[in-house]
Write a protein that holds these residues in place. Sequence first.
Motif, mmCIF file in Angstrom:
data_model
loop_
_atom_site.group_PDB
_atom_site.id
_atom_site.type_symbol
_atom_site.label_atom_id
_atom_site.label_comp_id
_atom_site.label_asym_id
_atom_site.label_seq_id
_atom_site.Cartn_x
_atom_site.Cartn_y
_atom_site.Cartn_z
ATOM 1 N N HIS A 248 -94.030 -5.665 -81.501
ATOM 2 C CA HIS A 248 -93.834 -4.874 -82.975
ATOM 3 C C HIS A 248 -93.325 -3.406 -82.512
ATOM 4 O O HIS A 248 -92.492 -2.931 -83.289
ATOM 5 C CB HIS A 248 -95.222 -4.804 -83.706
ATOM 6 N N SER B 203 -101.318 -2.192 -88.078
ATOM 7 C CA SER B 203 -101.569 -2.926 -89.063
ATOM 8 C C SER B 203 -103.108 -2.841 -89.454
ATOM 9 O O SER B 203 -103.483 -2.793 -90.845
ATOM 10 C CB SER B 203 -101.331 -4.474 -88.273
ATOM 11 N N ASP C 230 -106.310 -1.270 -81.141
ATOM 12 C CA ASP C 230 -106.574 -2.147 -82.233
ATOM 13 C C ASP C 230 -108.267 -2.526 -82.188
ATOM 14 O O ASP C 230 -108.876 -2.847 -83.121
ATOM 15 C CB ASP C 230 -106.232 -3.629 -82.216
ATOM 16 N N ASP D 36 -96.141 0.912 -95.393
ATOM 17 C CA ASP D 36 -96.356 1.690 -94.197
ATOM 18 C C ASP D 36 -96.807 2.619 -93.890
ATOM 19 O O ASP D 36 -97.453 3.058 -92.884
ATOM 20 C CB ASP D 36 -95.047 1.327 -93.206
ATOM 21 N N VAL E 111 -100.909 -7.871 -95.296
ATOM 22 C CA VAL E 111 -100.502 -7.090 -94.185
ATOM 23 C C VAL E 111 -100.133 -7.864 -93.163
ATOM 24 O O VAL E 111 -100.912 -8.962 -92.953
ATOM 25 C CB VAL E 111 -101.751 -6.045 -93.919
ATOM 26 N N THR E 112 -99.270 -7.840 -92.383
ATOM 27 C CA THR E 112 -98.957 -8.767 -91.061
ATOM 28 C C THR E 112 -99.309 -8.099 -89.640
ATOM 29 O O THR E 112 -99.308 -7.064 -89.692
ATOM 30 C CB THR E 112 -97.463 -8.890 -91.058
ATOM 31 N N TYR E 113 -99.791 -8.981 -88.996
ATOM 32 C CA TYR E 113 -100.313 -8.484 -87.521
ATOM 33 C C TYR E 113 -99.393 -9.116 -86.637
ATOM 34 O O TYR E 113 -99.436 -10.520 -86.646
ATOM 35 C CB TYR E 113 -101.850 -9.089 -87.488
ATOM 36 N N LEU F 95 -104.554 -10.666 -94.409
ATOM 37 C CA LEU F 95 -103.924 -10.408 -93.138
ATOM 38 C C LEU F 95 -103.427 -11.555 -92.503
ATOM 39 O O LEU F 95 -104.025 -12.549 -92.143
ATOM 40 C CB LEU F 95 -105.209 -10.002 -92.325
#
Length: 254
Positions: free
Chosen positions: A76, A113, A202, A30, A67-69, A129
Amino acid sequence: RIEILDKYKTEFYNEWMKGRSLAIATEAMDFVTGKKGLLDDIIRQLPWNADFPVKASGSNNDITVVVTYRSPRVKHLESMWHQCCMREGVSFYQYLVDPKSRFHVATSPAFDSLRLVEKFLEKGLNVTLVDMEGVINHGYDISNIMACDILGANCNADKTFIGMEDKQAEILNVKNGHSSSSIHNITTDKLEHINWAILRYDCALVSVIGHPNVTTLYSFGIEKMIEFCDTLDSGERIMTMNALRNKIAAIVQN
């Protein structure tokens, strides 16, 4: 620090030379966007980059970073507060407006992210992703997605392991009871505006999703984000994390 890195490097090398794959999971990932040299340090420990007498096969092209979104995006942000500060008595309001809070001083917040994706792409790495909202909508657990879709385990169509259909993933580290507490003291309307602000941030990074080294799994929240981005003029996008922090603080205080 050097001794620790050498230990990891040796263990990675020994397992790789046995013909095994490596799955490295750490929250340190992270922080690679804000801690200079951290990603390079991690990559240097991999077998083909190590300085052992017998050269290991492989290259950085063999690396896939997951990577998580998470969406809604504000969820989040709430999760970050739950993990670091809620039990310390820091209200969500304090977390978002206090310039000394972890939200404001962290160089690379965990919810960033797409910036993470951008950082990995700069190093020429492959990125998968995973859209967490899409995973949940399919009724899957992220642990099964990692095993079945990423690591190639023998799985059924419903992402259960072949021969272990009666086994369920154990869900840990769930923090309940915060929603009715006065410590979560941000109105629903303000949460919605915070969510839009994060989406506008984003949108400044949305182009990474179309990169040839990026594979997207279970796209749902990501598709909604892209549709939202298409409605914005370039001037409506929030270009930096500091600008986003200031925007969120303003939303909460107004």
